[in-house]
Structures are given as structure tokens and as C-alpha cells.
Design a protein around this motif. Structure first.
Motif, PDB file in Angstrom:
ATOM      1  N   SER A  91       7.191   5.142   5.986  1.00 55.07           N
ATOM      2  CA  SER A  91       7.393   3.799   6.300  1.00 55.07           C
ATOM      3  C   SER A  91       6.076   3.033   6.336  1.00 55.07           C
ATOM      4  O   SER A  91       5.996   1.950   5.882  1.00 55.07           O
ATOM      5  CB  SER A  91       7.873   3.569   7.867  1.00 55.07           C
ATOM      6  N   LEU A  92       5.146   3.705   6.650  1.00 56.88           N
ATOM      7  CA  LEU A  92       3.455   3.031   6.672  1.00 56.88           C
ATOM      8  C   LEU A  92       3.441   2.856   5.308  1.00 56.88           C
ATOM      9  O   LEU A  92       2.584   1.616   4.818  1.00 56.88           O
ATOM     10  CB  LEU A  92       2.616   4.008   7.115  1.00 56.88           C
ATOM     11  N   HIS A  93       3.737   3.614   4.359  1.00 58.74           N
ATOM     12  CA  HIS A  93       3.296   3.382   2.917  1.00 58.74           C
ATOM     13  C   HIS A  93       4.145   2.199   2.221  1.00 58.74           C
ATOM     14  O   HIS A  93       3.450   1.401   1.807  1.00 58.74           O
ATOM     15  CB  HIS A  93       3.707   4.590   2.035  1.00 58.74           C
ATOM     16  N   ARG A  94       5.372   2.213   2.685  1.00 61.63           N
ATOM     17  CA  ARG A  94       6.160   0.959   2.282  1.00 61.63           C
ATOM     18  C   ARG A  94       5.685  -0.127   3.148  1.00 61.63           C
ATOM     19  O   ARG A  94       5.346  -1.397   2.272  1.00 61.63           O
ATOM     20  CB  ARG A  94       7.659   1.152   2.870  1.00 61.63           C
ATOM     21  N   LEU A  95       5.164  -0.299   4.077  1.00 68.32           N
ATOM     22  CA  LEU A  95       4.609  -1.548   4.778  1.00 68.32           C
ATOM     23  C   LEU A  95       3.382  -1.716   4.099  1.00 68.32           C
ATOM     24  O   LEU A  95       3.107  -3.142   3.601  1.00 68.32           O
ATOM     25  CB  LEU A  95       4.307  -1.169   6.108  1.00 68.32           C
ATOM     26  N   ASN A  96       2.662  -0.916   3.526  1.00 68.95           N
ATOM     27  CA  ASN A  96       1.242  -1.348   2.966  1.00 68.95           C
ATOM     28  C   ASN A  96       1.633  -1.773   1.531  1.00 68.95           C
ATOM     29  O   ASN A  96       0.936  -2.479   0.998  1.00 68.95           O
ATOM     30  CB  ASN A  96       0.520   0.061   2.666  1.00 68.95           C
TER      31      ASN A  96
END
Length: 176
Positions: A91-96
Motif C-alpha cells: 500500500s505504501l508503494h502504491r501511494l508513493n
């Protein structure tokens, strides 16, 4: 005589109050009627007081680009709050990825605004297309890889893509 004046004022007030295009000048209404989705066009501009100053398709294109720019800014402002709620690396990767894409989209729509301002309409349409692709990339990052997830930006992404189609249509009219 006083009763007739009262009735005339009352009828006129009701007409103004119940008119769905209130706040839109005739130019905006006419241009919107020529777009692929007239109702979306009318809805986009009816709540923006700047639409009253629109004189032609050029002005409306500038306003549409400005509205899209504000939508993107508003969405970018949600990233810090969403980041606080994230607990996993995917999820963090997608947000970034989305944050990076939105920065590029913001820059692109801003550039398109300045191109349209100089009546470089074809350049502006090309730039809008490229900026829209960044928003689509943000949407796609949630569909690619596992687990497939619903983007927290899905509604905004769809709205920006729809606005892009509207912008393209209005710029085409301005260029004609």
C-alpha cells in the motif's frame, strides 16, 4: 396595481430559483451543449462563479484547466492523511507511485494552462493527454500485482479523466 407588481416579482423569483442553469451565462451553456456530455459540463461550471465571466471557448478552456488543477491539488493534499493509515509495504508503494504520478499530472495540467493561455491549443491538448495518463497510471497501480485493491483515489481519478475529455472538447472548439 401593487398586487400585480408582487405577482410579477414572485413569478420572476420562482423562475430564477428553479432554473437549473442559474449562474451560467449563455456562452457556457451553448458550449456545454456541444460537448459529448452536456450535463457533466453544465454541472462542472454551474457552481463556479468564474463561469459568469466566460466570453468564449478560450475562456472556458482556461476555466476547465483551472478547475482540474484545483481537483488535483485537493487530491494531493489527501496523501499525508492516507499515509498515516497505511500499514503494509504494498500500500505504501502504491501511494508513493500515485503521489509521484499526481505531481507529474499537476505539472502537466499547469503547463497545459499556460499553453492554452498563449492559444497553443494543440500543444495544450497533447499536454492534457499526457497529464491524464499519469492519473490513469495512479489508478492502474492498484490493479496490477497482488493483491488487487480499490484505489483510494478512484473517484478523483475518474473525475480528472472525465474533465480531461471535457477540456479536450472545449479546446477543440477554441482552436476552430
Amino acid at each position: 396595481m401593487g398586487t400585480y407588481k408582487f405577482l410579477i416579482v414572485l413569478v420572476l423569483s420562482l423562475i430564477v430559483f428553479f432554473n437549473p442553469c442559474i449562474g451560467l451565462n449563455e456562452v457556457v451553456t451553448n458550449i456545454c451543449q456541444k460537448t459529448r456530455d452536456p450535463q457533466f459540463c453544465l454541472d462542472t461550471f454551474k457552481s463556479d462563479p468564474r463561469s459568469n465571466a466566460v466570453r468564449d471557448a478560450h475562456d472556458l478552456a482556461m476555466l476547465a484547466l483551472s478547475i482540474t488543477d484545483l481537483k488535483i491539488q485537493d487530491n494531493m493534499n489527501t496523501f499525508p492523511e492516507i499515509r498515516k493509515k497505511i500499514k503494509d509495504q504494498v500500500s505504501l508503494h502504491r501511494l508513493n507511485v500515485c503521489q509521484y504520478d499526481y505531481r507529474r499530472a499537476f505539472k502537466g495540467f499547469r503547463e497545459a494552462y499556460f499553453q492554452a493561455e498563449k492559444s497553443a491549443y494543440w500543444d495544450a491538448m497533447n499536454t492534457v493527454a499526457n497529464a491524464t495518463n499519469y492519473v490513469i497510471e495512479c489508478q492502474n497501480v492498484y490493479r496490477i500485482g497482488k493483491p488487487i485493491a480499490e484505489s483510494p483515489f478512484a473517484a478523483t481519478n475518474l473525475e480528472v479523466v472525465t474533465l480531461s475529455g471535457l477540456i479536450y472538447s472545449i479546446i477543440s472548439m477554441a482552436a476552430a
